[in-house]
Design an enzyme around this catalytic site. Structure first.
Site, mmCIF file in Angstrom:
data_model
loop_
_atom_site.group_PDB
_atom_site.id
_atom_site.type_symbol
_atom_site.label_atom_id
_atom_site.label_comp_id
_atom_site.label_asym_id
_atom_site.label_seq_id
_atom_site.Cartn_x
_atom_site.Cartn_y
_atom_site.Cartn_z
ATOM 1 N N GLU A 1 8.728 4.165 3.859
ATOM 2 C CA GLU A 1 9.064 2.789 3.487
ATOM 3 C C GLU A 1 8.779 2.491 2.019
ATOM 4 O OE1 GLU A 1 10.623 0.603 5.322
ATOM 5 O OE2 GLU A 1 9.827 0.434 7.343
ATOM 6 N N LYS B 1 0.834 -1.216 0.000
ATOM 7 C CA LYS B 1 0.000 0.000 0.000
ATOM 8 C C LYS B 1 0.862 1.257 0.000
ATOM 9 C CE LYS B 1 0.709 1.054 4.488
ATOM 10 N NZ LYS B 1 1.053 2.328 5.122
ATOM 11 N N THR C 1 -3.682 5.598 3.747
ATOM 12 C CA THR C 1 -2.368 6.061 3.325
ATOM 13 C C THR C 1 -2.429 6.852 2.024
ATOM 14 O OG1 THR C 1 -1.524 4.037 4.322
ATOM 15 C CG2 THR C 1 0.010 5.303 3.034
#
Length: 338
Positions: free
Chosen positions: A288, A198, A255
């Site tokens: 990330e 994601k 997100t």
């Protein structure tokens, strides 16, 4: 007092989880590297570097020391649960450093969301390699959960992936608080991969917004991003249904649309014309998705899984493809059934 729990990592997420677990009645030790940061947390009940202005539970005890060093080893004595809250790309070294310091019956709960670039594996595989005796007591926590909101005691729901269903049920109780609801799932690959991929899609969604392409484009990217996440997940042994849950669709929605998302911010700034190097240099927390894009792209190539959104983001981040050109290329792909 409840369970003796240690949280490894003094970033925003590790701090927020330590705060949550202390509120839930557990004896919590927060392990970090910076002695001045630990002293400030103990004296002022605040983490000024990552959660400035957010009051932390006074029961948290912060301990500073090197990875697996004498301070950490002493703090881990008698701990029943170790929460791993370090970035994915640093996790293997952390696990290796902890060898011999983690009590033999300790449960490991990973919270990093990513795929290791060097070996193309998730955290469960790293535990299998570095701390094999703890593999049967491994779990991963994922889901739509901004650290700031968890630390501010705002309602949040997550999922704990754990192959041992009885252990998963016990961990649900450990991590639950009046504002924090934990579910469990035995699909560890699905929970890990949903949380990792994601972040790639969030960069794409932010990039599209940064280019001013609008809400329709963002919705299309999120939807098709979920489809390709599920395709790769199933190819790696996950259940397709997991990606419709909190660690898949839930985390993806948050997100890709929430401005607290570091990965979305990377995309927004790329779309506005900034370079990746400049963006990375200005951030004090890890996004990330940048490294995960590389790992997911390589996995998709190895397995022959079609992942056009990931491929487009790989081109932008690693192939010098202009952002506008990358998004427009997605729109001009060959037409087909959904």
């Amino acid at each position: 007092m409840g369970n003796p729990i240690a949280v490894l990592g003094g970033g925003s997420w590790g701090t927020a989880l330590a705060h949550l677990l202390a509120h839930a009645g557990h004896d919590v030790t927060l392990l970090l590297r910076d002695a001045a940061q630990a002293a400030h947390i103990n004296a002022h009940h605040e983490n000024p570097r990552y959660l400035r202005g957010v009051p932390l539970h006074p029961g948290i005890r912060a301990v500073a020391g090197s990875m697996g060093g004498p301070e950490q080893a002493a703090a881990l004595e008698g701990v029943g649960i170790l929460v791993l809250s370090v970035p994915c790309q640093a996790l293997r070294a952390a696990l290796r450093g902890l060898a011999g310091a983690v009590p033999p019956d300790c449960v490991l709960v990973n919270t990093a969301k990513g795929i290791e670039v060097s070996e193309l594996v998730t955290a469960e595989s790293m535990v299998r390699d570095e701390l094999p005796g703890h593999l049967s007591r491994y779990a991963v926590l994922s889901g739509p959960s901004f650290a700031l909101e968890v630390a501010s005691c705002k309602p949040t729901a997550v999922v704990l992936g754990c192959r041992d269903e009885r252990l998963g049920a016990r961990l649900r109780e450990v991590f639950s608080a009046p504002w924090f609801r934990a579910y469990s799932s035995s699909d560890v690959p699905g929970v890990e991969l949903g949380g990792a991929i994601k972040n790639v899609i969030a960069i794409a969604a932010g990039l599209s917004d940064g280019l001013g392409f609008g809400l329709n484009a963002r919705a299309a990217l999120v939807t098709r991003g979920l489809a390709e996440t599920s395709r790769l997940g199933v190819a790696l042994g996950a259940r397709a249904s997991t990606f419709m849950g909190l660690s898949g669709l839930g985390d993806l929605m948050l997100t890709c649309s929430g401005d607290l998302s570091r990965n979305r911010q990377v995309g927004l700034r790329l779309g506005a014309g900034e370079t990746l190097n400049a963006i990375a240099a200005s951030m004090n927390m890890v996004a990330e998705g940048v490294k995960t894009t590389q790992a997911v792209y390589r996995l998709a190539q190895q397995l022959g899984v079609d992942m056009p959104v990931t491929t487009a983001m790989y081109g932008v981040l690693y192939g010098n493809v202009p952002p506008r050109e990358a998004v427009q290329a997605l729109m001009s792909r060959q037409l087909k059934e959904e």
